[in-house]
Design a protein around this motif. Structure first.
Motif, PDB file in Angstrom:
ATOM      1  N   ARG A  31       1.057  -1.231  -0.015  1.00 55.20           N
ATOM      2  CA  ARG A  31      -0.040  -0.245  -0.086  1.00 55.20           C
ATOM      3  C   ARG A  31       0.786   1.183   0.202  1.00 55.20           C
ATOM      4  O   ARG A  31       1.328   1.734   1.177  1.00 55.20           O
ATOM      5  CB  ARG A  31      -0.867   0.011   1.312  1.00 55.20           C
ATOM      6  N   PRO A  32       1.352   1.825  -1.234  1.00 59.01           N
ATOM      7  CA  PRO A  32       2.126   3.018  -1.149  1.00 59.01           C
ATOM      8  C   PRO A  32       1.842   4.056  -0.287  1.00 59.01           C
ATOM      9  O   PRO A  32       0.630   4.521  -0.183  1.00 59.01           O
ATOM     10  CB  PRO A  32       2.008   3.290  -2.666  1.00 59.01           C
ATOM     11  N   ASN A  33       2.727   4.579   0.356  1.00 61.52           N
ATOM     12  CA  ASN A  33       2.513   5.454   1.391  1.00 61.52           C
ATOM     13  C   ASN A  33       1.746   5.318   2.556  1.00 61.52           C
ATOM     14  O   ASN A  33       1.450   6.202   3.254  1.00 61.52           O
ATOM     15  CB  ASN A  33       2.253   6.848   0.505  1.00 61.52           C
ATOM     16  N   LEU A  34       1.443   4.091   2.733  1.00 63.81           N
ATOM     17  CA  LEU A  34       0.780   3.583   4.063  1.00 63.81           C
ATOM     18  C   LEU A  34       1.467   2.494   4.836  1.00 63.81           C
ATOM     19  O   LEU A  34       1.058   1.911   5.819  1.00 63.81           O
ATOM     20  CB  LEU A  34      -0.697   2.976   3.535  1.00 63.81           C
ATOM     21  N   GLU A  35       2.708   2.170   4.173  1.00 62.07           N
ATOM     22  CA  GLU A  35       3.561   1.206   5.206  1.00 62.07           C
ATOM     23  C   GLU A  35       3.695   2.165   6.421  1.00 62.07           C
ATOM     24  O   GLU A  35       4.485   3.322   6.371  1.00 62.07           O
ATOM     25  CB  GLU A  35       4.696   0.945   4.134  1.00 62.07           C
ATOM     26  N   ALA A  36       4.184   1.258   7.360  1.00 61.28           N
ATOM     27  CA  ALA A  36       4.635   1.999   8.520  1.00 61.28           C
ATOM     28  C   ALA A  36       6.107   2.038   8.708  1.00 61.28           C
ATOM     29  O   ALA A  36       6.739   1.345   8.083  1.00 61.28           O
ATOM     30  CB  ALA A  36       4.168   0.907   9.798  1.00 61.28           C
ATOM     31  N   LYS A  37       6.413   3.427   9.280  1.00 60.99           N
ATOM     32  CA  LYS A  37       7.840   3.550   9.457  1.00 60.99           C
ATOM     33  C   LYS A  37       7.963   3.883  10.854  1.00 60.99           C
ATOM     34  O   LYS A  37       7.099   5.037  11.312  1.00 60.99           O
ATOM     35  CB  LYS A  37       8.373   4.654   8.634  1.00 60.99           C
ATOM     36  N   ARG A  38       8.736   3.354  11.406  1.00 63.31           N
ATOM     37  CA  ARG A  38       9.024   3.734  13.054  1.00 63.31           C
ATOM     38  C   ARG A  38       9.781   4.947  13.321  1.00 63.31           C
ATOM     39  O   ARG A  38      10.792   5.136  12.705  1.00 63.31           O
ATOM     40  CB  ARG A  38       9.892   2.548  13.703  1.00 63.31           C
ATOM     41  N   VAL A  39       9.281   5.547  14.209  1.00 64.43           N
ATOM     42  CA  VAL A  39       9.920   7.059  14.547  1.00 64.43           C
ATOM     43  C   VAL A  39      10.132   6.996  16.005  1.00 64.43           C
ATOM     44  O   VAL A  39       8.938   6.859  16.849  1.00 64.43           O
ATOM     45  CB  VAL A  39       8.948   8.091  13.870  1.00 64.43           C
ATOM     46  N   ASN A  40      11.096   7.345  16.484  1.00 57.27           N
ATOM     47  CA  ASN A  40      11.245   7.677  17.962  1.00 57.27           C
ATOM     48  C   ASN A  40      11.137   8.985  18.420  1.00 57.27           C
ATOM     49  O   ASN A  40      11.749   9.803  17.775  1.00 57.27           O
ATOM     50  CB  ASN A  40      12.620   7.037  18.374  1.00 57.27           C
ATOM     51  N   ILE A  41      10.255   9.489  19.468  1.00 56.04           N
ATOM     52  CA  ILE A  41      10.290  10.981  19.732  1.00 56.04           C
ATOM     53  C   ILE A  41      10.556  10.729  21.241  1.00 56.04           C
ATOM     54  O   ILE A  41       9.663  10.005  21.885  1.00 56.04           O
ATOM     55  CB  ILE A  41       8.934  11.527  19.324  1.00 56.04           C
ATOM     56  N   ASP A  42      11.320  11.720  21.623  1.00 61.49           N
ATOM     57  CA  ASP A  42      11.440  12.084  23.154  1.00 61.49           C
ATOM     58  C   ASP A  42      10.690  12.983  23.517  1.00 61.49           C
ATOM     59  O   ASP A  42      10.575  14.215  22.971  1.00 61.49           O
ATOM     60  CB  ASP A  42      12.760  12.310  23.606  1.00 61.49           C
ATOM     61  N   PHE A  43       9.691  12.845  24.346  1.00 56.64           N
ATOM     62  CA  PHE A  43       8.656  13.811  25.175  1.00 56.64           C
ATOM     63  C   PHE A  43       9.214  14.218  26.600  1.00 56.64           C
ATOM     64  O   PHE A  43       9.416  13.274  27.189  1.00 56.64           O
ATOM     65  CB  PHE A  43       7.467  13.423  25.133  1.00 56.64           C
ATOM     66  N   PRO A  44       8.851  15.089  27.097  1.00 48.72           N
ATOM     67  CA  PRO A  44       9.155  15.653  28.720  1.00 48.72           C
ATOM     68  C   PRO A  44       8.018  14.540  29.299  1.00 48.72           C
ATOM     69  O   PRO A  44       7.093  14.263  28.804  1.00 48.72           O
ATOM     70  CB  PRO A  44       8.947  16.974  28.874  1.00 48.72           C
ATOM     71  N   THR A  45       8.481  14.401  30.589  1.00 44.54           N
ATOM     72  CA  THR A  45       7.510  13.561  31.377  1.00 44.54           C
ATOM     73  C   THR A  45       6.071  14.367  31.456  1.00 44.54           C
ATOM     74  O   THR A  45       5.086  13.472  31.373  1.00 44.54           O
ATOM     75  CB  THR A  45       8.165  13.466  32.763  1.00 44.54           C
ATOM     76  N   TRP A  46       5.775  15.430  31.556  1.00 43.97           N
ATOM     77  CA  TRP A  46       4.584  15.968  31.894  1.00 43.97           C
ATOM     78  C   TRP A  46       3.796  15.925  30.559  1.00 43.97           C
ATOM     79  O   TRP A  46       2.644  15.471  30.542  1.00 43.97           O
ATOM     80  CB  TRP A  46       4.700  17.367  32.237  1.00 43.97           C
ATOM     81  N   VAL A  47       4.263  15.751  29.229  1.00 42.89           N
ATOM     82  CA  VAL A  47       3.649  15.415  28.044  1.00 42.89           C
ATOM     83  C   VAL A  47       3.099  13.923  27.997  1.00 42.89           C
ATOM     84  O   VAL A  47       2.035  13.867  27.662  1.00 42.89           O
ATOM     85  CB  VAL A  47       4.501  15.858  27.022  1.00 42.89           C
ATOM     86  N   VAL A  48       3.947  13.150  28.292  1.00 42.40           N
ATOM     87  CA  VAL A  48       3.508  11.902  28.338  1.00 42.40           C
ATOM     88  C   VAL A  48       2.625  11.460  29.319  1.00 42.40           C
ATOM     89  O   VAL A  48       1.596  10.774  28.991  1.00 42.40           O
ATOM     90  CB  VAL A  48       4.780  10.739  28.980  1.00 42.40           C
ATOM     91  N   GLU A  49       2.565  12.075  30.563  1.00 42.17           N
ATOM     92  CA  GLU A  49       1.471  12.081  31.505  1.00 42.17           C
ATOM     93  C   GLU A  49       0.181  12.443  30.886  1.00 42.17           C
ATOM     94  O   GLU A  49      -0.922  11.969  31.125  1.00 42.17           O
ATOM     95  CB  GLU A  49       1.785  12.658  32.918  1.00 42.17           C
ATOM     96  N   LYS A  50       0.144  13.706  30.319  1.00 40.51           N
ATOM     97  CA  LYS A  50      -1.118  14.164  29.602  1.00 40.51           C
ATOM     98  C   LYS A  50      -1.676  13.438  28.508  1.00 40.51           C
ATOM     99  O   LYS A  50      -2.705  13.192  28.265  1.00 40.51           O
ATOM    100  CB  LYS A  50      -0.798  15.632  29.130  1.00 40.51           C
ATOM    101  N   LEU A  51      -0.551  12.851  27.827  1.00 38.71           N
ATOM    102  CA  LEU A  51      -0.961  11.947  26.767  1.00 38.71           C
ATOM    103  C   LEU A  51      -1.846  10.401  27.271  1.00 38.71           C
ATOM    104  O   LEU A  51      -2.734  10.014  26.680  1.00 38.71           O
ATOM    105  CB  LEU A  51       0.432  11.496  25.917  1.00 38.71           C
ATOM    106  N   ASP A  52      -1.136   9.936  28.122  1.00 37.37           N
ATOM    107  CA  ASP A  52      -1.673   8.963  29.072  1.00 37.37           C
ATOM    108  C   ASP A  52      -3.044   9.283  29.749  1.00 37.37           C
ATOM    109  O   ASP A  52      -3.863   8.293  29.355  1.00 37.37           O
ATOM    110  CB  ASP A  52      -0.745   8.296  30.142  1.00 37.37           C
ATOM    111  N   ARG A  53      -3.204  10.313  30.193  1.00 37.83           N
ATOM    112  CA  ARG A  53      -4.692  10.623  30.815  1.00 37.83           C
ATOM    113  C   ARG A  53      -5.624  10.803  29.707  1.00 37.83           C
ATOM    114  O   ARG A  53      -6.738  10.158  29.803  1.00 37.83           O
ATOM    115  CB  ARG A  53      -4.433  11.972  31.499  1.00 37.83           C
ATOM    116  N   GLU A  54      -5.201  11.459  28.532  1.00 41.89           N
ATOM    117  CA  GLU A  54      -6.055  11.552  27.389  1.00 41.89           C
ATOM    118  C   GLU A  54      -6.334  10.261  26.811  1.00 41.89           C
ATOM    119  O   GLU A  54      -7.599  10.042  26.440  1.00 41.89           O
ATOM    120  CB  GLU A  54      -5.703  12.722  26.423  1.00 41.89           C
ATOM    121  N   SER A  55      -5.568   9.434  26.527  1.00 42.06           N
ATOM    122  CA  SER A  55      -5.613   8.181  25.905  1.00 42.06           C
ATOM    123  C   SER A  55      -6.509   7.146  26.936  1.00 42.06           C
ATOM    124  O   SER A  55      -7.330   6.439  26.340  1.00 42.06           O
ATOM    125  CB  SER A  55      -4.171   7.694  25.469  1.00 42.06           C
TER     126      SER A  55
END
Length: 78
Positions: A31-55
């Motif tokens: 599926r052109p342009n729909l194949e997954a590509k792994r990306v690593n992103i570092d977030f500050p702890t407060w961002v991860v905590e807010k992401l976790d709450r929202e998810s």
């Protein structure tokens, strides 16, 4: 999978035959342009905590939330 040449395949397709799928090797389909590509992103702890709450509130994974939000922003920008 029954092998046929491209001319035969085109004729079957053009005539609307429903059995053309048997002539395709779906294990190699892409599926052109729909194949997954792994990306690593570092977030500050407060961002991860807010992401976790929202998810958790939405009942989805953190990764799914990030994917949806980034896709939405990209669509808005286009």
């Amino acid at each position: 999978m029954k092998k046929i040449n491209t001319t035969e395949f085109d004729k079957k397709f053009d005539h609307g035959e429903v059995d053309i799928i048997e002539h395709l090797d779906l294990s190699t389909a892409r599926r052109p342009n729909l194949e997954a590509k792994r990306v690593n992103i570092d977030f500050p702890t407060w961002v991860v905590e807010k992401l976790d709450r929202e998810s958790k509130k939405l009942g989805i994974t953190r990764q799914a939330l990030v994917k949806v939000w980034i896709a939405e922003k990209i669509k808005e920008a286009v």
